[in-house]
Design an enzyme around this catalytic site. Sequence first.
Site, mmCIF file in Angstrom:
data_model
loop_
_atom_site.group_PDB
_atom_site.id
_atom_site.type_symbol
_atom_site.label_atom_id
_atom_site.label_comp_id
_atom_site.label_asym_id
_atom_site.label_seq_id
_atom_site.Cartn_x
_atom_site.Cartn_y
_atom_site.Cartn_z
ATOM 1 N N PHE A 126 -6.023 -5.711 2.258
ATOM 2 C CA PHE A 126 -6.757 -5.078 1.162
ATOM 3 C C PHE A 126 -6.317 -3.630 0.988
ATOM 4 C CE2 PHE A 126 -9.260 -8.276 3.252
ATOM 5 C CZ PHE A 126 -9.839 -9.002 2.230
ATOM 6 N N CYS A 127 -5.991 -3.259 -0.243
ATOM 7 C CA CYS A 127 -5.767 -1.857 -0.582
ATOM 8 C C CYS A 127 -6.288 -1.658 -2.002
ATOM 9 C CB CYS A 127 -4.302 -1.446 -0.424
ATOM 10 S SG CYS A 127 -3.122 -2.123 -1.602
ATOM 11 N N GLY A 128 -5.948 -0.568 -2.633
ATOM 12 C CA GLY A 128 -6.469 -0.306 -3.973
ATOM 13 C C GLY A 128 -6.022 -1.330 -4.993
ATOM 14 N N ALA A 146 -8.896 -3.699 -4.363
ATOM 15 C CA ALA A 146 -10.306 -3.375 -4.557
ATOM 16 C C ALA A 146 -10.580 -2.681 -5.886
ATOM 17 C CB ALA A 146 -10.796 -2.494 -3.406
#
Length: 187
Positions: free
Chosen positions: A70-72, A114
């Site tokens: 998960f990252c931006g 996210a």
Amino acid sequence: MKMTKDRHVVVSADFAGYPLKEAVKAHLQARGWSVTDLTPTLDDAPMYQRAGFMVGAKIAEGEFEKALAFCGTGMGIHVAASKCPHVHAAVAETVPAALRASTANNCNVLAMGAFYTAPRLAMAMADAFLESSFGDGYENWRGFAEYHQLGFDECENFDYEAYKANGFELVDKPTVTMGPEPSGLAY
């Protein structure tokens, strides 16, 4: 190796993906999954590429069958994880894409962003990715498994120097013929 059939998964996130990772992790744990979290606190969340290397290494070393990252945007962590040997990472923003990453492309890392993915959508994407395997849903499509296995194998064994030396062509190009698409497939 910790397998998805035994409900084991490894996860990691950078600061931007951390809240989404937490929501998906809680969802999976509530459903009986054993989740190994490489970034258990926000203070432990490194830059996106380092979180990608961490989770990719768990796949490369044969410790886990599948991982979630998960990252931006999902893009950076996916690129970083893909630098590790034997990692076949995908970025998905829909449930059908997450499912297809597993069933058609045999991916072992699913990255989510996210900034673009709501928690409940991410939970459904994780379920689709983790609870399916290569070829699921395409058993009646003649040549499907062979076609996609060839794609996976060529990616897994890609030798850039041999490709370059051969005029940017694969040295050996086996072919697979797929039969007509069965009726009723939505994706």
